[in-house]
Motif scaffolding. Structure first.
Motif, mmCIF file in Angstrom:
data_model
loop_
_atom_site.group_PDB
_atom_site.id
_atom_site.type_symbol
_atom_site.label_atom_id
_atom_site.label_comp_id
_atom_site.label_asym_id
_atom_site.label_seq_id
_atom_site.Cartn_x
_atom_site.Cartn_y
_atom_site.Cartn_z
ATOM 1 N N LYS A 99 0.839 -1.209 0.000
ATOM 2 C CA LYS A 99 0.000 0.000 0.000
ATOM 3 C C LYS A 99 0.871 1.254 0.000
ATOM 4 N N ILE A 100 0.279 2.376 -0.458
ATOM 5 C CA ILE A 100 1.050 3.615 -0.419
ATOM 6 C C ILE A 100 1.385 3.952 1.036
ATOM 7 N N ARG A 101 2.571 4.526 1.220
ATOM 8 C CA ARG A 101 3.202 4.864 2.513
ATOM 9 C C ARG A 101 3.895 3.657 3.180
ATOM 10 N N ASP A 102 3.706 2.448 2.652
ATOM 11 C CA ASP A 102 4.426 1.298 3.223
ATOM 12 C C ASP A 102 5.929 1.467 3.007
ATOM 13 N N VAL A 103 6.709 0.772 3.843
ATOM 14 C CA VAL A 103 8.165 0.813 3.706
ATOM 15 C C VAL A 103 8.657 -0.559 3.238
ATOM 16 N N ILE A 104 9.584 -0.526 2.281
ATOM 17 C CA ILE A 104 10.123 -1.768 1.708
ATOM 18 C C ILE A 104 11.634 -1.822 1.925
ATOM 19 N N LEU A 105 12.129 -2.986 2.393
ATOM 20 C CA LEU A 105 13.571 -3.249 2.427
ATOM 21 C C LEU A 105 13.858 -4.101 1.194
ATOM 22 N N ALA A 106 14.651 -3.571 0.286
ATOM 23 C CA ALA A 106 14.898 -4.281 -0.981
ATOM 24 C C ALA A 106 15.983 -5.333 -0.786
ATOM 25 N N GLN A 107 15.533 -6.556 -0.621
ATOM 26 C CA GLN A 107 16.454 -7.671 -0.417
ATOM 27 C C GLN A 107 17.323 -7.876 -1.664
ATOM 28 N N ALA A 108 16.708 -7.697 -2.827
ATOM 29 C CA ALA A 108 17.415 -7.832 -4.105
ATOM 30 C C ALA A 108 16.784 -6.872 -5.100
ATOM 31 N N ALA A 109 17.519 -6.603 -6.179
ATOM 32 C CA ALA A 109 16.989 -5.690 -7.198
ATOM 33 C C ALA A 109 17.154 -6.305 -8.581
ATOM 34 N N SER A 110 16.040 -6.666 -9.196
ATOM 35 C CA SER A 110 16.039 -7.076 -10.598
ATOM 36 C C SER A 110 16.104 -5.805 -11.430
ATOM 37 N N THR A 111 16.385 -5.927 -12.711
ATOM 38 C CA THR A 111 16.511 -4.693 -13.487
ATOM 39 C C THR A 111 16.178 -4.881 -14.963
ATOM 40 N N THR A 112 15.705 -3.805 -15.583
ATOM 41 C CA THR A 112 15.532 -3.773 -17.039
ATOM 42 C C THR A 112 16.693 -3.008 -17.670
ATOM 43 N N SER A 113 17.636 -2.565 -16.824
ATOM 44 C CA SER A 113 18.723 -1.712 -17.322
ATOM 45 C C SER A 113 19.733 -2.504 -18.129
ATOM 46 N N ASN A 114 20.398 -1.805 -19.018
ATOM 47 C CA ASN A 114 21.452 -2.443 -19.800
ATOM 48 C C ASN A 114 22.808 -2.382 -19.094
ATOM 49 N N MET A 115 22.866 -1.726 -17.926
ATOM 50 C CA MET A 115 24.179 -1.510 -17.313
ATOM 51 C C MET A 115 24.864 -2.828 -16.976
ATOM 52 N N ASN A 116 24.110 -3.804 -16.453
ATOM 53 C CA ASN A 116 24.754 -5.077 -16.139
ATOM 54 C C ASN A 116 24.955 -5.961 -17.360
ATOM 55 N N ASN A 117 24.221 -5.702 -18.436
ATOM 56 C CA ASN A 117 24.522 -6.427 -19.681
ATOM 57 C C ASN A 117 25.892 -6.015 -20.201
ATOM 58 N N ARG A 118 26.254 -4.772 -19.991
ATOM 59 C CA ARG A 118 27.576 -4.297 -20.418
ATOM 60 C C ARG A 118 28.664 -4.981 -19.595
ATOM 61 N N ARG A 119 28.371 -5.263 -18.321
ATOM 62 C CA ARG A 119 29.378 -5.930 -17.472
ATOM 63 C C ARG A 119 29.431 -7.441 -17.711
ATOM 64 N N PHE A 120 28.252 -8.062 -17.837
ATOM 65 C CA PHE A 120 28.185 -9.532 -17.770
ATOM 66 C C PHE A 120 27.734 -10.197 -19.070
ATOM 67 N N GLY A 121 27.496 -9.398 -20.104
ATOM 68 C CA GLY A 121 27.074 -9.988 -21.376
ATOM 69 C C GLY A 121 25.734 -10.689 -21.233
ATOM 70 N N THR A 122 25.641 -11.910 -21.734
ATOM 71 C CA THR A 122 24.346 -12.610 -21.687
ATOM 72 C C THR A 122 24.111 -13.303 -20.339
ATOM 73 N N CYS A 123 25.114 -13.240 -19.427
ATOM 74 C CA CYS A 123 24.930 -13.849 -18.109
ATOM 75 C C CYS A 123 24.226 -12.859 -17.185
ATOM 76 N N ASN A 124 23.521 -13.366 -16.197
ATOM 77 C CA ASN A 124 22.807 -12.483 -15.272
ATOM 78 C C ASN A 124 23.495 -12.440 -13.918
ATOM 79 N N PHE A 125 23.610 -11.246 -13.369
ATOM 80 C CA PHE A 125 24.174 -11.066 -12.037
ATOM 81 C C PHE A 125 23.023 -10.797 -11.079
ATOM 82 N N ALA A 126 22.989 -11.490 -9.934
ATOM 83 C CA ALA A 126 21.932 -11.257 -8.940
ATOM 84 C C ALA A 126 22.366 -10.115 -8.026
#
Ligand code: HPA
Length: 235
Positions: A99-126
């Protein structure tokens, strides 16, 4: 000084809070820290150092999005040897029970960004948070009486995306709690430089219900979140 931060070695504390908005950095420093000193004004990306309960803490604006955050976090890690970095930001809910105003601790972050594709190519970094910071934040939230959600979030490159796209539905199906735009790069850089990182978010809007918080509500929840983070990092 580094390219984008006009501070001497030693001006920045080992512990740094990272709001996207530089005026939030000013607000946090002036509201929560004792004797805050502004160490950076380059490009208006304000940075302050002060103390909280006797412990030195800095607050550095990062700007919005992973390319901007990456500049500041790289410099904090490479030149100023920062050890603990906690992003304090807002996010859009992607699950009906968030709900709005809730607080979240982000245990992990998935991404649509290309920044980790530049680092890891076709492999995925968690991209994951630091376990001890996450654990301490969770414990502190319990003792502060603050309810938090813990789980996987999404770091997007684009704010104005088509939120009815299948891609967002895909992430919702895979139990992504909320969307923001910075955490995956923070977690990846912290892993590289062996630093501790966590992203703590307040929910400002919902992609499910289209609700939004008022600025008054945002301020109140924001203050609860900052107290949680400062109590955690100075534990
Ligand atoms: N999308 C991306 N970032 C955000 C959002 C959102 O809906 N809300 C707050 N930060």
């Amino acid at each position: 000084m580094s390219t984008h931060i006009n501070a001497k070695i030693g001006d920045i504390a080992d512990i740094v809070l990272l709001p996207g908005d530089p005026l939030r950095a000013k607000y946090i420093a002036e509201t929560f820290l004792e004797n805050p000193i502004c160490y950076n004004k380059v490009r208006g990306m304000l940075g302050y150092t002060g103390t909280y309960k006797g412990v030195r803490v800095s607050v550095q604006g990062t700007g919005m999005g992973m390319p901007s955050l990456s500049i500041y976090v790289n410099e904090l890690l490479r030149f100023y040897d920062v050890q603990k970095l906690v992003r304090v930001g807002s996010c859009g809910a992607m699950q009906p029970h968030i709900k709005i105003r809730d607080v979240i601790l982000a245990q992990a972050a998935s991404t649509t960004s290309n920044m980790n594709n530049r680092r890891f190519g076709t492999c995925n970094f968690a991209a994951i948070s630091d376990f001890k910071l996450l654990y301490d934040a969770y414990q502190t939230a319990q003792s502060n009486g603050l309810k938090v959600h813990v789980g996987n979030i999404l770091s997007e490159d684009s704010f104005y995306d088509d939120y009815n796209s299948n891609r967002n539905q895909n992430f919702m199906d895979y139990n992504i709690l909320a969307v923001e735009m910075e955490a995956a790069e923070l977690y990846t850089l912290a892993a590289k430089y062996r630093a501790q990182a966590l992203c703590v978010l307040t929910v400002s809007d919902s992609l499910i219900t289209a609700e939004e918080t008022t600025s008054e509500e945002r301020e109140r929840t924001f203050n609860d979140m900052i107290t949680l983070v400062l109590d955690t990092v100075t534990k």
